[in-house]
Enzyme design. Structure first.
Site, short mmCIF file in Angstrom:
data_model
loop_
_atom_site.label_atom_id
_atom_site.label_comp_id
_atom_site.label_asym_id
_atom_site.label_seq_id
_atom_site.Cartn_x
_atom_site.Cartn_y
_atom_site.Cartn_z
N ARG A 203 0.87 -1.23 -0.02
CA ARG A 203 -0.26 -0.08 -0.37
C ARG A 203 0.88 1.10 0.31
O ARG A 203 0.76 1.84 -0.65
CB ARG A 203 -0.54 -0.47 1.68
CG ARG A 203 -1.51 1.12 1.59
CD ARG A 203 -3.28 0.93 1.51
NE ARG A 203 -3.80 2.19 1.05
CZ ARG A 203 -4.76 1.84 0.48
NH1 ARG A 203 -5.69 0.96 0.41
NH2 ARG A 203 -5.62 2.76 -0.26
N ASP A 204 2.00 1.55 1.07
CA ASP A 204 3.00 2.33 1.18
C ASP A 204 3.22 2.75 -0.61
O ASP A 204 3.44 3.54 -1.00
CB ASP A 204 3.72 1.93 2.16
CG ASP A 204 4.66 3.07 2.60
OD1 ASP A 204 4.40 4.48 2.88
OD2 ASP A 204 5.89 2.88 2.31
#
Lengths: 483, 112
Positions: free
Chosen positions: B68-69
């Site tokens: 996600r990051d």
């Protein structure tokens, strides 16, 4: 989120439901079973999340408890242990906050000599007999006051006449209303008028004038003859009931353009609220009746003592539940104290200051000094300026800064502070010699009364929410309650 | 809200504030729940909690999960992450990676 604890709140039950009143936001939420169970658990102190889920596992699904925790956290009813409550910065009202109500002390003289009077009695602030202040306001000062109000107000303004006995200066009252109406129209502002009177000087032409001009009237009156005549006496000591009662009835008959209210001062010797209410509401016919305990230094014979407050609360509760029963059927009851508090609860008012004095409301003395409120009119120590020169903003802001509820340490653990904010400045001044002192002798009474009103509010919310719609509009202005 | 019912006007306002979709959502939302795709506008432009603190106010949950990051930092924000920045240098860096959990091998090295 490892350990959670309850934040400041006050629980109450009403109409078969559970509620929480949040502090300091003043929001009221109804709780369901899981959220109630969570708060019940946390009443015993901080708990780890696992332990909460485990304790409630037999009663609710974990996802339900989890959701309830999230919602309670969202509205700040609970929070993580060790994480400080996100405290809002101390806010002062905007510097150009409009003046909405100006209370004009038309005279500081009175034809009655009520022994408990804060203006003339043992606890007076200003020497109205031998002092330097004019005894009557003249027309010029009244007009300058109107100009001051027009300049300082927003779109609408309320002008309240006060005394002494207001009607002792009826000529100036009459000309001031005409003048204020004309000036307000020229400036495209709305203005309305009200006054407080002891009703002794009412006569047909005055009543006619008040009705025609839609002047709101509050009558200071203490109840049936035996109560009214205890304290509300003429200078020769004679009671005023016989004079007042027929005049009030005449007023109520003719003046129907505005609801007319009675304002009762309660003392240790006249503490029969139901009886007073019955008499004024049903026998005399006032639209509404409001009560306030006498403002006095401790130890006066008529001061309401510790047990008196308990008795007063019990009676207030009884009458308030009667109000509730009326409201459930959409009927008008007329106990204005409960109505006023319910309106504040419905709006979720969380006050920085106990009232609008020195902010949206100011008092003007007979010679045009502007002060904190009408109860301090003419006092050099509580003067904000004059109607001619305007308000000294530094003095005003200094006052508001000093009297902010955040700085009242006695109040910062009290759940009722969103409604009370420390209590009446004048009460504090009379009792403790300091406007900034919380009115500690009232605390239990205020909490008891606020709790009662929350119960009534909750029950109305459950059983007759339509009744509460009437409080959705604008604020009731304070002029109708000046006493 | 399911468990709390707002009664007075202040409560209704709080409910709106609590349940409103924030315009820029953080990496993690309190309570989890379904999350649609989002692209932060860049952490230097907006105050975007989740970049500075996780949902419990600490830092242990930051940049989780790593996939996600990766996208967030690549697409809108470049400051703390060791990923190429889409705005200036590597517009197509993730074009072959529709689902990072499956396709992460298709993401190649980029040299400035």
């Amino acid at each position: 989120m490892s350990q959670v604890e309850a934040r400041e709140h006050h629980r109450f039950q009403a109409g078969g439901a559970d509620f929480v009143y949040l502090v300091p936001s003043a929001a009221v939420f109804q709780l369901d079973e899981p959220s109630r169970a969570v708060l019940d658990l946390l009443a015993g102190g901080a708990r780890a999340l696992d332990s909460i889920l485990e304790s409630l596992a037999g009663r609710f699904r974990p996802s339900e408890v989890h959701d309830a925790l999230v919602e309670l956290r969202g509205v700040r009813a609970i929070g993580e242990t060790g994480v400080p409550f996100p405290k809002a910065a101390k806010q002062l009202p905007a510097p150009n906050f409009p003046l909405s109500t100006m209370v004009l002390n038309l005279t500081n003289q009175c034809n009655l000599a009520c022994t408990y009077c804060y203006e003339y009695g043992e606890d007076k602030i200003v020497d109205t007999q031998y002092g330097a202040k004019s005894k009557f306001m003249n027309e010029e000062t009244a007009r300058e006051s109107v100009e001051f109000l027009i300049k300082e107000s927003g779109r609408s303004a309320h002008l309240t006449f006060f005394g002494g006995e207001t009607l002792m200066n009826f000529p100036v009252l009459r000309s001031t209303i005409a003048y204020a109406r004309r000036r307000a129209a020229e400036e495209n502002k709305e203005i309305d008028f009200s006054l407080t009177t002891n009703a002794t000087l009412l006569k047909p032409e005055i009543i006619e004038f008040l009705a025609e001009n839609r002047v709101g009237v509050t009558v200071s009156i203490d109840g049936p003859k035996e109560m009214q005549d205890q304290f509300r006496v003429f200078h020769n000591g004679k009671g005023s009931y016989e004079v007042v009662a027929p005049k009030v009835k005449e007023l109520l008959k003719r003046h129907t353009s505005r609801p007319i209210g009675a304002r009762v001062t309660l003392t240790s010797r006249t503490l029969d609220i139901r009886k007073i209410f019955r008499h004024l509401r049903e026998e005399i016919g006032f639209w509404e009746v409001g009560f306030a305990p006498v403002t006095t230094a401790p130890g006066r014979g008529y001061a309401i003592g510790e047990d008196g407050f308990d008795r007063m609360l019990e009676q207030f509760r009884g009458l308030a539940f009667e109000y509730r029963d009326f409201a459930l059927e959409h009927r008008h009851h007329g106990f204005s104290n409960v109505r006023d508090t319910i309106e504040e609860l419905h709006k979720g008012m969380s006050k920085s200051h106990p009232c609008g004095a020195g902010l949206g409301l100011m008092g003007v003395s007979t010679d045009g000094d502007v002060s904190l409120c009408h109860r301090f009119a003419g006092s050099e120590d509580h003067k904000f300026g004059t109607v001619k020169t305007g308000v000294d903003r530094l003095v005003q802001i200094g006052f508001l800064e000093k009297h902010h509820v955040d700085d009242k340490t006695d109040c910062n653990r009290c759940w009722a502070r969103p409604v009370c904010a420390g209590g009446c400045y004048h009460e504090a001044h009379t009792r403790f010699g300091d406007t900034n002192h919380p009115v500690l002798h009232y605390c239990d009474w205020i909490r008891g009364w606020t709790h009662t009103c929350l119960e009534i509010y909750g029950e109305l919310a459950v059983k007759n929410p339509a009744y509460l719609r009437q409080f959705d509009g604008e604020e009731q202005h304070e002029a109708s309650h000046v006493s | 809200m399911k468990h709390l019912t707002s009664v007075n006007r202040k409560a209704a306002r709080m409910e709106r504030a609590v349940t409103a979709d924030p315009d820029v959502v953080a990496l993690q939302r309190p309570g989890g729940g379904p999350q649609g795709p989002h692209i932060p506008l860049g952490c230097s432009f907006v105050f975007s909690p989740g970049w500075e603190a996780d949902s419990s106010g600490g830092t242990a949950g930051l940049c989780q999960p790593v996939e996600r990051d990766l996208f967030d930092c690549h697409s809108g924000c470049f400051w703390p992450a060791q990923v190429p920045d889409q705005l200036n240098h590597a517009p197509n860096w993730t074009s072959k990676c529709a689902n990072a959990q499956k396709d992460w091998r298709k993401i190649d090295l980029v040299f400035p």
